[in-house]
Design an enzyme around this catalytic site. Structure first.
Site, short mmCIF file in Angstrom:
data_model
loop_
_atom_site.label_atom_id
_atom_site.label_comp_id
_atom_site.label_asym_id
_atom_site.label_seq_id
_atom_site.Cartn_x
_atom_site.Cartn_y
_atom_site.Cartn_z
N SER A 97 0.89 -1.22 0.23
CA SER A 97 0.13 -0.01 0.03
C SER A 97 0.69 1.31 0.10
O SER A 97 0.50 2.33 -0.60
CB SER A 97 -0.88 -0.05 1.28
N ASP A 154 10.55 0.87 -2.27
CA ASP A 154 9.84 -0.40 -1.62
C ASP A 154 9.39 0.02 -0.38
O ASP A 154 9.87 0.81 0.58
CB ASP A 154 10.45 -1.72 -1.75
N ALA A 203 7.95 -1.58 3.84
CA ALA A 203 8.48 -2.51 4.57
C ALA A 203 7.43 -2.55 5.81
O ALA A 203 6.60 -1.77 5.84
CB ALA A 203 9.67 -2.09 5.36
N ASP A 204 7.33 -3.77 6.45
CA ASP A 204 6.70 -4.04 7.64
C ASP A 204 7.17 -3.39 8.90
O ASP A 204 6.27 -3.29 9.90
CB ASP A 204 6.27 -5.49 7.75
N LYS A 217 10.13 -7.56 5.97
CA LYS A 217 9.17 -7.45 4.70
C LYS A 217 8.58 -8.59 4.48
O LYS A 217 8.87 -9.77 4.90
CB LYS A 217 10.00 -7.01 3.55
N GLY A 228 4.99 -8.72 4.37
CA GLY A 228 3.54 -8.79 4.83
C GLY A 228 2.35 -8.84 3.43
O GLY A 228 1.39 -9.53 3.66
N GLY A 229 2.91 -8.40 2.43
CA GLY A 229 2.15 -8.65 1.18
C GLY A 229 2.35 -10.02 0.19
O GLY A 229 1.81 -10.18 -0.63
N GLU A 262 10.99 -9.16 -4.00
CA GLU A 262 11.41 -7.70 -3.60
C GLU A 262 12.97 -7.99 -3.03
O GLU A 262 13.73 -7.16 -3.18
CB GLU A 262 10.75 -7.38 -2.19
C1 A5P Z 1 5.21 -6.95 0.44
O1 A5P Z 1 5.64 -8.36 0.26
C2 A5P Z 1 5.78 -6.35 1.63
O2 A5P Z 1 7.17 -6.43 1.61
C3 A5P Z 1 5.67 -4.99 1.73
O3 A5P Z 1 6.46 -4.15 1.10
C4 A5P Z 1 5.27 -4.31 2.98
O4 A5P Z 1 4.04 -5.60 3.39
C5 A5P Z 1 4.67 -3.42 3.54
O5 A5P Z 1 3.29 -3.22 2.90
P1 A5P Z 1 2.38 -1.91 3.04
O6 A5P Z 1 3.31 -0.71 2.26
O7 A5P Z 1 1.27 -2.20 2.61
O8 A5P Z 1 2.41 -1.81 4.47
#
Ligand code: A5P
Length: 228
Positions: A32, A85, A87-88, A98, A100-101, A107
């Site tokens: 996001s 990019d 990060a979580d 990283k 979460g998605g 990545e």
């Molecule tokens: C995707 O797999 C992740 O590494 C994202 O970069 C991470 O989850 C951050 O996502 P948001 O920007 O949605 O918090």
């Protein structure tokens, strides 16, 4: 009053996009926060910015395609100039969690090929010690219960990620196990152990990959930049 985290994501994204200039190969992150980068890059490309981009997931490739951002095959290049990019979680050493998605593998490959890896985040992602966010680990399905048992021996309890009542599959057709280790005292040591575990394709600890981190600050409408 709760912080406006969306505002912070957008502030960080817009600041990071200022590093993109003509003729660069640009890695496009997933999630996001990275979405704000895609929107901003699309606007600039529409105004004449000349770049080629490498997406870090099928989802990002799809959005970039809709936004008319020119894409490159990663196998046709030997480096990426700049990647932005999300990060979580991140700490002051710019060590990240990283994935979460679920896009952690692409990545990490893109980050490894990148000269300037810029991470953008809202302030909720900053931690003193990593580990509040469960660590995503991508495993081949064949090894998933073996890996879960091995992770438990390291003190990590995990669940295989689900989506809409079915197992979540990564772009590569693998599973993700989200593991709770508690506060991670030594990310380098943990990463080393995970790197040596058969069946793990990738884990979400990103160490030594980010050069710059830009965090949005909603209260002031500004950003804070940390560099390595
Ligand atoms: C995707 O797999 C992740 O590494 C994202 O970069 C991470 O989850 C951050 O996502 P948001 O920007 O949605 O918090």
């Amino acid at each position: 009053m709760p912080k406006d985290l969306e505002k912070e994501k957008e502030l960080a994204a817009k600041e990071a996009v200022k590093f993109i200039t003509n003729d660069l190969v640009v890695g496009l992150g997933t999630g996001s926060t990275a979405f704000y980068v895609l929107k901003e890059v699309a606007r600039l490309v529409n105004e004449g910015l000349r770049i080629k981009a490498v997406p870090t997931s099928n989802k990002t490739a799809e959005i970039a395609g809709k936004f008319n951002i020119p894409l490159l095959d990663i196998n046709s290049i030997d480096h990426i100039d700049i990647t932005i990019d999300g990060a979580d979680e991140f700490n002051r050493d710019l060590v990240l969690i990283k994935g979460g998605g679920g896009a952690l593998l692409k990545e990490k490959i893109v980050a490894s090929m990148t000269r300037q890896e810029i991470i953008i985040a809202d302030s909720s992602k900053q931690v003193l010690k990593l580990g509040k966010f469960p660590l995503p680990v991508e495993v081949i399905p064949f090894a998933s219960s073996y890996v879960k048992r091995e992770l438990a021996l390291l003190g990590g309890l995990g669940n295989t990620r689900m989506k809409n009542d079915t197992l979540f599959l990564t772009d590569q057709g693998n599973y993700i196990i989200d593991i709770h280790f508690g506060p991670i005292e030594d990310p380098v040591d943990l990463a080393d152990k995970l790197n040596r575990m058969e069946g793990i394709v990738c884990h979400g600890l990103f160490i030594g990959l980010a050069n710059t981190l830009i965090m949005g600050v909603a209260e002031t409408g500004t950003t804070i930049t940390y560099s390595k």
